[in-house]
Design a protein around this motif. Structure first.
Motif, PDB file in Angstrom:
ATOM      1  N   SER A  16       0.807  -1.212   0.000  1.00 11.71           N
ATOM      2  CA  SER A  16       0.000   0.000   0.000  1.00 11.71           C
ATOM      3  C   SER A  16       0.836   1.256   0.000  1.00 11.71           C
ATOM      4  N   GLY A  17       2.110   1.157   0.278  1.00 12.12           N
ATOM      5  CA  GLY A  17       2.937   2.348   0.329  1.00 12.12           C
ATOM      6  C   GLY A  17       4.367   2.034  -0.026  1.00 12.12           C
ATOM      7  N   PHE A  18       5.235   3.031   0.140  1.00 13.64           N
ATOM      8  CA  PHE A  18       6.632   2.897  -0.223  1.00 13.64           C
ATOM      9  C   PHE A  18       7.496   3.269   0.969  1.00 13.64           C
ATOM     10  N   THR A  19       8.636   2.645   1.061  1.00 10.26           N
ATOM     11  CA  THR A  19       9.590   3.035   2.084  1.00 10.26           C
ATOM     12  C   THR A  19      10.233   4.353   1.699  1.00 10.26           C
ATOM     13  N   ALA A  20      10.860   4.990   2.667  1.00  6.98           N
ATOM     14  CA  ALA A  20      11.527   6.266   2.395  1.00  6.98           C
ATOM     15  C   ALA A  20      12.639   6.099   1.365  1.00  6.98           C
ATOM     16  N   GLU A  21      13.293   4.925   1.394  1.00  2.00           N
ATOM     17  CA  GLU A  21      14.369   4.687   0.436  1.00  2.00           C
ATOM     18  C   GLU A  21      13.835   4.665  -0.993  1.00  2.00           C
ATOM     19  N   VAL A  22      12.689   3.992  -1.182  1.00  2.00           N
ATOM     20  CA  VAL A  22      12.111   3.906  -2.518  1.00  2.00           C
ATOM     21  C   VAL A  22      11.653   5.281  -2.988  1.00  2.00           C
ATOM     22  N   VAL A  23      11.057   6.063  -2.086  1.00  2.00           N
ATOM     23  CA  VAL A  23      10.631   7.415  -2.440  1.00  2.00           C
ATOM     24  C   VAL A  23      11.829   8.250  -2.874  1.00  2.00           C
ATOM     25  N   ALA A  24      12.942   8.118  -2.153  1.00  2.00           N
ATOM     26  CA  ALA A  24      14.145   8.867  -2.511  1.00  2.00           C
ATOM     27  C   ALA A  24      14.651   8.463  -3.895  1.00  2.00           C
ATOM     28  N   MET A  25      14.602   7.160  -4.168  1.00  2.00           N
ATOM     29  CA  MET A  25      15.054   6.696  -5.479  1.00  2.00           C
ATOM     30  C   MET A  25      14.143   7.203  -6.587  1.00  2.00           C
ATOM     31  N   LYS A  26      12.827   7.161  -6.364  1.00  2.00           N
ATOM     32  CA  LYS A  26      11.898   7.644  -7.378  1.00  2.00           C
ATOM     33  C   LYS A  26      12.112   9.133  -7.641  1.00  2.00           C
ATOM     34  N   ASN A  27      12.341   9.905  -6.588  1.00  2.00           N
ATOM     35  CA  ASN A  27      12.595  11.334  -6.762  1.00  2.00           C
ATOM     36  C   ASN A  27      13.877  11.573  -7.554  1.00  2.00           C
ATOM     37  N   ALA A  28      14.898  10.776  -7.257  1.00  2.00           N
ATOM     38  CA  ALA A  28      16.166  10.924  -7.969  1.00  2.00           C
ATOM     39  C   ALA A  28      16.005  10.593  -9.448  1.00  2.00           C
ATOM     40  N   VAL A  29      15.251   9.535  -9.735  1.00  2.00           N
ATOM     41  CA  VAL A  29      15.033   9.142 -11.131  1.00  2.00           C
ATOM     42  C   VAL A  29      14.239  10.211 -11.869  1.00  2.00           C
ATOM     43  N   GLU A  30      13.198  10.742 -11.224  1.00  2.00           N
ATOM     44  CA  GLU A  30      12.383  11.771 -11.874  1.00  2.00           C
ATOM     45  C   GLU A  30      13.205  13.024 -12.146  1.00  2.00           C
ATOM     46  N   ALA A  31      14.063  13.400 -11.188  1.00  2.00           N
ATOM     47  CA  ALA A  31      14.912  14.574 -11.400  1.00  2.00           C
ATOM     48  C   ALA A  31      15.877  14.346 -12.557  1.00  2.00           C
ATOM     49  N   ALA A  32      16.420  13.137 -12.640  1.00  2.00           N
ATOM     50  CA  ALA A  32      17.337  12.825 -13.740  1.00  2.00           C
ATOM     51  C   ALA A  32      16.610  12.824 -15.071  1.00  2.00           C
ATOM     52  N   ARG A  33      15.361  12.338 -15.088  1.00  2.00           N
ATOM     53  CA  ARG A  33      14.585  12.338 -16.331  1.00  2.00           C
ATOM     54  C   ARG A  33      14.329  13.756 -16.816  1.00  2.00           C
ATOM     55  N   LEU A  34      14.026  14.658 -15.884  1.00  2.00           N
ATOM     56  CA  LEU A  34      13.805  16.049 -16.270  1.00  2.00           C
ATOM     57  C   LEU A  34      15.047  16.656 -16.896  1.00  2.00           C
ATOM     58  N   ARG A  35      16.197  16.142 -16.493  1.00  2.00           N
ATOM     59  CA  ARG A  35      17.442  16.625 -17.071  1.00  2.00           C
ATOM     60  C   ARG A  35      17.801  15.898 -18.363  1.00  2.00           C
ATOM     61  N   GLY A  36      17.001  14.934 -18.774  1.00  2.00           N
ATOM     62  CA  GLY A  36      17.238  14.252 -20.036  1.00  2.00           C
ATOM     63  C   GLY A  36      18.245  13.130 -19.985  1.00  2.00           C
ATOM     64  N   CYS A  37      18.541  12.611 -18.805  1.00  2.00           N
ATOM     65  CA  CYS A  37      19.509  11.521 -18.698  1.00  2.00           C
ATOM     66  C   CYS A  37      18.941  10.244 -19.309  1.00  2.00           C
ATOM     67  N   SER A  38      19.797   9.468 -19.932  1.00  2.00           N
ATOM     68  CA  SER A  38      19.382   8.205 -20.530  1.00  2.00           C
ATOM     69  C   SER A  38      19.277   7.129 -19.459  1.00  2.00           C
ATOM     70  N   ASP A  39      18.740   5.968 -19.848  1.00  2.00           N
ATOM     71  CA  ASP A  39      18.630   4.852 -18.911  1.00  2.00           C
ATOM     72  C   ASP A  39      19.991   4.471 -18.342  1.00  2.00           C
ATOM     73  N   THR A  40      20.999   4.431 -19.222  1.00  2.00           N
ATOM     74  CA  THR A  40      22.332   4.022 -18.784  1.00  2.00           C
ATOM     75  C   THR A  40      22.883   4.960 -17.719  1.00  2.00           C
ATOM     76  N   ASN A  41      22.719   6.277 -17.927  1.00  2.00           N
ATOM     77  CA  ASN A  41      23.209   7.242 -16.942  1.00  2.00           C
ATOM     78  C   ASN A  41      22.495   7.089 -15.600  1.00  2.00           C
ATOM     79  N   ILE A  42      21.184   6.878 -15.652  1.00  2.00           N
ATOM     80  CA  ILE A  42      20.423   6.755 -14.407  1.00  2.00           C
ATOM     81  C   ILE A  42      20.813   5.486 -13.658  1.00  2.00           C
ATOM     82  N   ILE A  43      20.941   4.378 -14.398  1.00  2.00           N
ATOM     83  CA  ILE A  43      21.256   3.100 -13.749  1.00  2.00           C
ATOM     84  C   ILE A  43      22.635   3.133 -13.113  1.00  2.00           C
ATOM     85  N   THR A  44      23.614   3.699 -13.829  1.00  2.00           N
ATOM     86  CA  THR A  44      24.995   3.658 -13.332  1.00  2.00           C
ATOM     87  C   THR A  44      25.318   4.799 -12.380  1.00  2.00           C
TER      88      THR A  44
END
Length: 430
Positions: free
Chosen positions: A374-402
């Protein structure tokens, strides 16, 4: 600057003298051959003596003329070489005196030619929202070639898709129907043969129906096309036939490669086919190489400012944030991003990203398992925020993963699965 005077040449005169001396030597030889045998058959007397003397003199003259002809031929050959060198020097001086015309690019050219939506640009190469060219995507490893073509596909509503990828896995190309994903080389060759048959079928159908003809457009993605061309005899024929005849029957190809040489693309000896039938897209390091080849320093500096989200389309600048989960609406929004929202790898951007500590990275797999609840841990929320911020900057999958999630090497596939889960699962806590 005064015009250089063309060098005077006496080679023609020498050639005439050479021909004349050769003719004289031949004539005297014939005279000696005629006179001497004739003198031997005559009776003694003054006529015999004169005929014999004439024959002997003609023989000696022929010998001397032959010797001089040989010497003259050698001299003529040497002078001919010198004459050619003088001509080459003269032409070089004339050519060097001509001012070289170079195209100078400016910021005004850059602003006037920038492409904000490459998908629309490609579709507008034809009529009625259908392109008139195929796609060629060139980029190095990790430059986002696959991510870009998936972004293209997300905008092509109502299209059919097919993928040839000898290095692909079942987790790749999820937007394509499983039966249209071909991974084995033998199966790819068979699919190419079927494609050529379909091409002929559509051409015939279009010929019979005329302007009333219509069919579903299809895009076939050839991942690492040079590898297919080098491994299959059918691939080159498949590329050439689709490049020449596949556009009007709505059978398009998207060739993905790390270089754009005609040999690697299966178009050896036909560079015009590559240049006229493909919309060429250069990403990352290949875009910068292309700018250097064009001698466009303005474009090169523009590309180097933001390594992600800026690339080259048909030798024009393109500014587009690539996201493999783009829809039509989100793409239209990214086309109008301001410069502050564009991809950036500067220290300021890195420091402003939501950070993921080593502890969080080590727990990513366990944390991702909680997404089904039903919810997410704080760690998962932090990761989702980091991924969304990287997407806004146009980072590719490879950059985000590594770089963002911290997965590399043998754990890259694990990070890829985690990224897919982070982006496909909604967060009720956000």
């Amino acid at each position: 600057m005064t015009q250089q005077q063309y060098p005077t040449s006496h080679i023609r005169l020498l050639h005439r003298l050479l021909l004349t001396s050769g003719f004289c030597a031949t004539l005297t030889a014939v005279i000696s051959i005629v006179c001497i045998p004739n003198a031997l058959t005559q009776q003694r007397g003054l006529p015999k003596l004169m005929t014999l003397a004439s024959g002997l003199l003609a023989t000696e003259a022929s010998r001397r003329l032959s010797k001089q002809w040989t010497e003259l031929a050698d001299v003529t050959t040497d002078l001919d070489i010198l004459d050619r060198r003088e001509n080459i020097t003269w032409y070089q001086q004339v050519i060097s005196s001509v001012k070289q015309v170079t195209v100078k690019y400016s910021q005004r050219w850059l602003d006037a030619n920038i492409i904000s939506d490459p998908v629309t640009y490609w579709l507008n190469t034809g009529k009625n929202g259908l392109p008139l060219k195929h796609l060629l995507i060139v980029g190095g490893t990790g430059d986002g070639k696959s991510t870009l073509i998936q972004s293209f596909a997300s905008r092509l509503s109502g299209w059919q898709f097919q993928v040839f990828d000898v290095d692909g896995t079942v987790d790749d190309w999820l937007f394509v129907k499983p039966e249209q994903r071909v991974y084995d080389l033998t199966d790819i060759e068979a699919a190419m043969v079927d494609d050529l048959a379909l091409l002929e079928e559509r051409i015939l159908s279009r010929r019979e129906a005329g302007k009333r003809w219509t069919d579903t457009p299809r895009l076939t993605i050839a991942e690492e096309l040079p590898a297919l061309v080098s491994s299959s005899d059918t691939a080159a024929n498949w590329v050439v036939n689709h490049a020449k005849r596949g556009r009007k029957p709505l059978l398009f190809i998207a060739a993905i490669a790390q270089n754009d040489t005609v040999k690697n693309l299966g178009l050896e000896g036909d560079a015009d086919l590559r240049d006229s039938c493909f919309t060429r897209i250069y990403l990352g390091s290949k875009a910068r190489e292309r700018a250097r080849k064009l001698g466009n320093d303005v474009l090169l500096r523009w590309l180097e400012e933001f390594p992600h989200g800026r690339f080259i389309v048909d030798d024009k600048p393109c500014q587009w944030v690539v996201n493999n989960n783009q829809s039509t609406s989100t793409t239209s929004q990214t086309a109008t991003l301001t410069s502050s929202q564009l991809p950036n790898t500067s220290p300021e951007f890195t420091n402003n990203l939501p950070t993921i500590s080593d502890g969080i990275v080590s727990k990513t797999v366990e944390a991702s398992l909680e997404m089904g609840g039903s919810g997410f841990t704080a760690e998962v929320v932090a990761m989702k925020n980091a991924v969304e911020a990287a997407r806004l900057r146009g980072c590719s999958d490879t950059n985000i993963i590594t770089e963002v999630l911290g997965f590399s090497g043998r754990r890259y596939a694990e990070g890829k699965r985690l990224l897919a889960m982070l982006e496909t699962t909604s967060n009720p806590m956000l």
